[in-house]
Write a protein that holds these residues in place. Structure first.
Motif, mmCIF file in Angstrom:
data_model
loop_
_atom_site.group_PDB
_atom_site.id
_atom_site.type_symbol
_atom_site.label_atom_id
_atom_site.label_comp_id
_atom_site.label_asym_id
_atom_site.label_seq_id
_atom_site.Cartn_x
_atom_site.Cartn_y
_atom_site.Cartn_z
ATOM 1 N N ALA A 62 47.350 28.394 20.359
ATOM 2 C CA ALA A 62 46.343 28.585 21.408
ATOM 3 C C ALA A 62 46.899 27.975 22.682
ATOM 4 C CB ALA A 62 45.035 27.906 21.014
ATOM 5 N N ASN A 63 46.708 28.678 23.812
ATOM 6 C CA ASN A 63 47.252 28.188 25.076
ATOM 7 C C ASN A 63 46.136 27.801 26.040
ATOM 8 O OD1 ASN A 63 50.328 28.480 25.338
ATOM 9 N ND2 ASN A 63 49.733 30.390 24.335
ATOM 10 N N VAL A 64 46.152 26.562 26.461
ATOM 11 C CA VAL A 64 45.213 26.046 27.456
ATOM 12 C C VAL A 64 46.058 25.249 28.414
ATOM 13 C CG1 VAL A 64 43.140 24.703 27.826
ATOM 14 C CG2 VAL A 64 43.637 25.584 25.561
ATOM 15 N N PHE A 65 46.097 25.620 29.694
ATOM 16 C CA PHE A 65 46.999 24.827 30.543
ATOM 17 C C PHE A 65 46.705 24.946 32.022
ATOM 18 C CE2 PHE A 65 49.640 28.292 32.072
ATOM 19 C CZ PHE A 65 49.415 29.271 31.129
ATOM 20 N N HIS A 66 47.444 24.120 32.791
ATOM 21 C CA HIS A 66 47.304 24.061 34.245
ATOM 22 C C HIS A 66 48.189 25.146 34.848
ATOM 23 C CE1 HIS A 66 45.700 20.305 32.928
ATOM 24 N NE2 HIS A 66 46.869 19.739 32.731
ATOM 25 N N ALA A 67 47.606 26.322 35.117
ATOM 26 C CA ALA A 67 48.428 27.454 35.535
ATOM 27 C C ALA A 67 48.945 27.296 36.960
ATOM 28 C CB ALA A 67 47.623 28.743 35.422
ATOM 29 N N GLY A 68 48.201 26.596 37.786
ATOM 30 C CA GLY A 68 48.582 26.489 39.197
ATOM 31 C C GLY A 68 49.928 25.825 39.385
ATOM 32 N N ASP A 69 50.300 24.939 38.479
ATOM 33 C CA ASP A 69 51.594 24.275 38.623
ATOM 34 C C ASP A 69 52.532 24.578 37.468
ATOM 35 O OD1 ASP A 69 50.265 22.652 36.786
ATOM 36 O OD2 ASP A 69 49.688 21.229 38.343
ATOM 37 N N GLY A 70 52.194 25.572 36.653
ATOM 38 C CA GLY A 70 53.132 26.028 35.618
ATOM 39 C C GLY A 70 53.272 25.101 34.429
ATOM 40 N N ASN A 71 52.364 24.130 34.308
ATOM 41 C CA ASN A 71 52.469 23.146 33.228
ATOM 42 C C ASN A 71 51.729 23.679 31.998
ATOM 43 O OD1 ASN A 71 51.443 19.630 32.879
ATOM 44 N ND2 ASN A 71 52.905 20.844 31.720
ATOM 45 N N MET A 72 52.514 24.124 30.985
ATOM 46 C CA MET A 72 51.933 24.801 29.831
ATOM 47 C C MET A 72 51.614 23.820 28.714
ATOM 48 S SD MET A 72 54.258 28.191 29.905
ATOM 49 C CE MET A 72 52.964 29.063 29.106
ATOM 50 N N HIS A 73 50.534 24.099 28.006
ATOM 51 C CA HIS A 73 50.176 23.265 26.846
ATOM 52 C C HIS A 73 49.881 24.141 25.628
ATOM 53 C CE1 HIS A 73 50.188 19.612 29.082
ATOM 54 N NE2 HIS A 73 49.092 19.817 29.751
ATOM 55 N N PRO A 74 50.906 24.778 25.046
ATOM 56 C CA PRO A 74 50.633 25.519 23.817
ATOM 57 C C PRO A 74 50.213 24.541 22.711
ATOM 58 C CG PRO A 74 52.911 25.856 24.574
ATOM 59 C CD PRO A 74 52.318 24.784 25.407
ATOM 60 N N LEU A 75 49.111 24.854 22.042
ATOM 61 C CA LEU A 75 48.680 24.052 20.894
ATOM 62 C C LEU A 75 49.097 24.814 19.642
ATOM 63 C CD1 LEU A 75 45.034 23.204 22.080
ATOM 64 C CD2 LEU A 75 47.109 21.854 22.392
ATOM 65 N N ILE A 76 50.033 24.234 18.905
ATOM 66 C CA ILE A 76 50.517 24.883 17.686
ATOM 67 C C ILE A 76 49.663 24.387 16.535
ATOM 68 C CG2 ILE A 76 52.512 25.287 16.193
ATOM 69 C CD1 ILE A 76 54.242 24.416 18.627
ATOM 70 N N LEU A 77 48.957 25.318 15.878
ATOM 71 C CA LEU A 77 48.014 24.943 14.828
ATOM 72 C C LEU A 77 48.726 24.891 13.472
ATOM 73 C CD1 LEU A 77 45.049 27.262 15.900
ATOM 74 C CD2 LEU A 77 45.750 25.059 16.844
ATOM 75 N N TYR A 78 48.446 23.871 12.692
ATOM 76 C CA TYR A 78 49.067 23.747 11.377
ATOM 77 C C TYR A 78 48.233 22.822 10.523
ATOM 78 C CZ TYR A 78 50.781 19.061 12.518
ATOM 79 O OH TYR A 78 50.852 17.740 12.836
ATOM 80 N N ASN A 79 48.650 22.646 9.283
ATOM 81 C CA ASN A 79 47.945 21.758 8.366
ATOM 82 C C ASN A 79 48.803 20.527 8.128
ATOM 83 O OD1 ASN A 79 46.760 20.426 6.276
ATOM 84 N ND2 ASN A 79 46.836 22.134 4.817
ATOM 85 N N VAL A 80 48.299 19.389 8.572
ATOM 86 C CA VAL A 80 49.090 18.162 8.543
ATOM 87 C C VAL A 80 49.407 17.726 7.103
ATOM 88 C CG1 VAL A 80 47.239 16.436 8.504
ATOM 89 C CG2 VAL A 80 49.345 15.953 9.766
ATOM 90 N N ASN A 81 48.593 18.195 6.147
ATOM 91 C CA ASN A 81 48.821 17.800 4.753
ATOM 92 C C ASN A 81 49.842 18.681 4.032
ATOM 93 O OD1 ASN A 81 47.000 15.610 4.787
ATOM 94 N ND2 ASN A 81 45.318 17.100 4.772
ATOM 95 N N ASP A 82 50.348 19.664 4.750
ATOM 96 C CA ASP A 82 51.362 20.552 4.177
ATOM 97 C C ASP A 82 52.692 20.258 4.866
ATOM 98 O OD1 ASP A 82 53.111 22.597 3.600
ATOM 99 O OD2 ASP A 82 51.629 24.198 3.813
ATOM 100 N N PRO A 83 53.551 19.462 4.206
ATOM 101 C CA PRO A 83 54.786 19.011 4.868
ATOM 102 C C PRO A 83 55.651 20.170 5.359
ATOM 103 C CG PRO A 83 54.463 17.863 2.778
ATOM 104 C CD PRO A 83 53.426 18.935 2.835
#
Lengths: 478, 415
Positions: A380-401
């Protein structure tokens, strides 16, 4: 996840643990030293929770002089030091190591002085970001950089990471709002760098220290700029049929000569996650959403928003939602501001932080989706577009190594993509340990050697936050 | 290492280099470092008179490192080679409705120098004009640099994006290092759109102290003032060809969409209704702030006027008090920018460096830089604020981290 290495603990330091603890206790007020194993656990990690190391001890000084005494002692004894503010770092900047003493600034949390004529405040490093704005709000001022952790994060941590926030498109990041610091060096010298004057007298050491991630010394006080609050602020929300057009709309707004205070971007997965959580009224039938905020009097905002809406219409905008009341405005922001929390409710995630030139936004978004899909994960991507600073959120399961390893690998691929697109590894979270081993993707060894020689001018024995920022290989001999 | 670039030797035997590529610059510097030859780094040479004259056996100029490397207006970022004339950059930006928001100044009129200011020197001297106190300095807009260090290595730092916290911020160090750390070959600046219009509100007849209060009051409002300067009596006659007359003039600039500027101007007019006022339209306002930027009120009236001029940076509420105290010891002329935080001082005779710095200390400190003086004065007076103790030692270690042989502009900033 165990991919990222730390420096091996210094055996000689571990062997002297008891002595070091006894000596440090003498330098600090009662309750100023934490050393019982059970009590050290809360200090073992920060916002980058996949990695943990229990420190040797935690010093909680109450004065700059105590910070200096502890540093002088650690330098003499060859003990590594890890500075810590609120421990909200997303890149592992405050994660300790077994042979290190944490110096926590949490007890130094006062606003020392406010000067409204000069629009400056002198604050202790452990003061929270929000406490500055709170202290000056009644007088009509605010402190501009607003990282999303601003309720908890400290100004010392903000200085160390050169933190940004949603509103830095107009007001800049920490380094643009910082006039001076009190820096304690590893030798225990107390330096007053900068001050209330705008320019520095010699080399710009304040600019160097800002964003140095605790590599050069410990900041105990900061002089920051205050700004008069605008009359009002109002967001507008746009929905687009594809991310590409939304990106072009961002460029067109900026090219028109209007600089909004914020331009935030959300892609479809982010919209769905946030809407399910916040019920902000976001459209679910669009591929990309922009929140654009302007400031000023009602008349000024009307004018700016009319121009911005006109630009959006020229970019095939599908949904336009203007806010007529404070409640409506708050609702538009509510979804965006809850993005990280809302995502955390449906999955574990790692948040990346690359910045790319504005012209590369849609390319990088497309490639990011491909990379994450290749690892069989979602993003999921939520970020500050005006200055190009991207914050992709990579989803995963922390209990699955296995999945956790894939998420980390996907994140590294995305950061390489950002650098290859002409951008950088980190826009506001810092290198920490997280991106340390990618530094040679952005810099040559010569570039890093120059930075490390500057680092050595402050800390020749490499005791300050030593496992961070620079790859562990090819460091100069201490 | 072989030097591939021809140099010209002048009558003193000094060699003058003007490489056309970064690689050539690197090999020249490596050679100079190997021989331990001090070298003066220059751009257009318009600020050569600032700081102690390096006693250099060579000069290295960016004059042939020219041209815009990358500029896409929608990215609001421009990359150019260091020797590119500032005028070329500003013209290209203007064609696209953009500008350098920090308003780099042209000091040729003040210092009586000739030559062409370069974009690299704007970075190297952190040269910033009136908008600096709200929009940041050159160092705030400088996103990335390439330079050759004293080992003859090409180094990059920063980049082409507006938010970047990757590694140590050497960009800030290079800004304002006056050629003491490295030879800049390429710089990247953030640029901003030119606002639709501007206007300036003039408050007439205020004392320096009252002007400082008025400027602070204006900055405490939501009017978004982007220029706040004060011209004391007589100084005011030196701008706009005397149109402001000779009474003191306190200047407040507003920029933005025309709808917004008119609303904010009306607000400020009401806010300061107790003071005598006038308003300058966009054209007059632009002219005036160019003159403030270029220190026009202190331009020499005669060709041989070399009376010392200081650029003094202090807390905005302190500079007027400091100047008032200093005036009792020495004849001077002054005007203020940056809400009072920048005082341009012309001493009528001696530079009075000791008295000035002593008085500044009494009023909260800051720093003074000697921008104009005759050669003898420059040889005798520390032009940059002297550092002492651990800060001085640290600064020297940083210098050595870039330039271990100490060949770049030695002594210019006091190290």
């Amino acid at each position: 996840m165990t991919a990222i290495g730390f420096l091996a603990p210094r055996a000689d330091v571990l062997a002297r643990r008891r002595t070091i603890i006894a000596d440090l206790a003498d330098l600090l007020p009662p309750e100023g030293l934490v050393h019982e194993p059970r009590k050290l656990v809360p200090f073992e990690t920060d916002g980058f929770t996949a990695y943990r190391r229990v420190p040797l001890a935690v010093a909680l000084p109450e004065t700059t002089a105590q910070v200096a005494a502890v540093l002088r002692y650690c330098a003499k004894m060859g003990v590594p030091v890890v500075p810590r503010g609120a421990g909200t770092s997303l890149s592992g900047g405050a994660i300790p190591q077994e042979d290190a003493v944490i110096i926590g600034l949490s007890k130094m949390n006062r606003i020392l002085d406010v000067n409204f004529a000069n629009r400056t405040a002198r604050v202790q490093a452990g003061a929270t970001n929000i406490s500055i704005s709170n202290a000056v709000s009644d007088a009509g001022f605010f402190y501009a950089p607003d990282p999303s952790s601003q309720l908890a994060c400290t100004i010392g941590g903000n200085v160390a990471m050169n933190s940004g926030g949603a509103h830095c498109l107009k007001y800049g990041v920490t380094t643009n709002n910082l006039l001076g610091v009190t820096l304690v060096t590893i030798d225990g010298d107390i330096l007053e760098l900068g001050g209330e004057a705008l320019d520095s007298g010699g080399l710009d050491l304040v600019g160097l220290v800002c964003g140095s991630e605790g590599q050069l010394g410990i900041v105990t006080e900061a002089v920051v700029r205050l700004i008069a609050k605008p009359l009002g602020a109002r967001p507008v929300m746009f929905g687009f049929g594809d991310a590409e057009t939304a990106g072009q709309c961002v460029s067109a707004i900026i090219a028109s000569g209007i600089i909004p205070v914020a331009i935030e971007f959300m892609d479809k997965p982010a919209i769905e996650i946030c809407e399910a959580f916040a019920k902000a009224g976001y459209p679910l039938d669009v591929e990309a959403l922009l929140i654009v905020e302007v400031e000023g009097s009602d008349a000024e905002m009307d004018d700016q928003l009319a121009r911005i809406v006109e630009i959006a219409k020229n970019h095939k905008v599908q949904v336009v939602k203007e806010s007529q009341t404070a409640t409506e405005a708050a609702l538009i922001w509510k979804g965006r501001k809850s993005a990280f929390g809302a995502t955390g409710r449906i999955a574990d995630y790692i948040c990346m932080d690359g910045t790319v030139p504005l012209s590369q936004l849609s390319h990088v978004l497309r490639e990011t989706s491909k990379i994450v899909a290749r690892y069989g994960l979602r993003v999921a991507n939520v970020f500050h577009a005006g200055d190009g600073n991207m914050h992709p959120l990579i989803l995963y399961n922390v209990n699955d190594p296995a999945e956790a390893e894939k998420a980390e690998a996907a994140g590294m691929d995305i950061l390489r993509l950002c650098v290859d697109a002409g951008g950088c590894l980190t826009g506001e979270h810092g290198v920490g340990i997280e991106k340390r081993d990618l530094m040679l993707h952005q810099f040559t060894q010569t570039d890093l050697d120059q930075q490390m020689r500057v680092r050595a001018a402050f800390d020749g024995d490499w005791l300050l936050n030593p496992s961070k920022v620079f790859p562990l290989e090819n460091r100069p001999a201490a | 290492m072989t030097v591939t670039v021809q140099s010209l030797a002048d009558t003193t035997g000094a060699q003058h280099f003007a490489p056309a590529t970064e690689a050539d610059a690197a090999s020249i510097i490596a050679d100079l470092a190997a021989r331990g030859t001090p070298v003066e780094l220059t751009g257009g040479g318009t600020k050569r008179g600032v700081g102690r004259m390096p006693n250099a056996g060579a000069t290295l100029s960016s004059a042939r490192l020219t041209g815009i490397v990358a500029y896409q207006p929608t990215e609001m970022v421009l990359t150019a080679r260091a020797g590119t004339p500032l005028a070329d950059i500003e013209a290209e930006l203007a064609r696209n409705g953009q500008r350098l928001a920090f308003e780099p100044a042209d000091w040729r009129g003040l210092t009586g120098t000739t030559g062409e200011p370069t974009i690299g020197a704007v970075a190297a001297t952190n040269n910033s004009g009136p908008r600096r106190f709200v929009a940041g300095a050159a160092r705030d807009a400088l996103l990335g640099v390439r330079f050759v260090n004293g080992l003859g290595e090409a180094v990059k730092n920063g980049g082409r994006v507006m938010k970047n916290v990757t590694g140590l911020d050497l960009v800030k160090l290079m800004a304002g290092s006056w050629g003491t750390l490295g030879f800049l070959t390429e710089v990247t600046f953030k640029v901003l759109p030119v606002p639709e219009t501007e206007a300036t509100l003039v408050l007439h007849g205020l004392s320096d102290v009252d002007a400082a209060k008025a400027m602070a009051a204006a900055m405490a409002t939501h009017a978004e003032v982007s220029g706040a300067a004060h011209l004391p009596e007589l100084m005011s006659a030196q701008v706009l060809e005397g149109a402001l007359k000779s009474d003191a003039a306190t200047l407040l600039r507003l920029e933005g969409l025309s709808s917004s500027v008119s609303v904010r101007l009306a607000f400020l007019q009401t806010h300061f209704s107790m003071h005598q006022q006038s308003v300058l339209d966009a054209e007059q306002s632009a002219l005036l702030w160019r003159e403030i930027r270029d220190v026009t009120p202190l331009h020499p009236l005669r060709a041989n006027d070399r009376r010392p001029v200081w650029r003094v940076s202090m807390a905005p509420d302190s500079a007027v008090l400091m100047v008032d105290a200093l005036r009792r010891q020495a004849g001077l002329a002054v005007f203020y920018d940056w809400q009072g935080g920048l005082a341009w001082l012309r001493m009528e005779a001696d530079p009075e460096a000791g008295a000035l710095r002593e008085t500044m200390k009494r009023f909260g400190g800051g720093h003074a830089t000697l921008i104009r003086a005759d050669a003898a004065t420059r040889a005798a007076v520390a032009a940059f604020e002297p550092q002492s103790g651990p800060a001085d030692a640290l600064q020297k270690r940083i210098k050595a981290a870039f330039d271990p042989a100490g060949i770049f502009n030695p002594g210019r900033m006091g190290f």
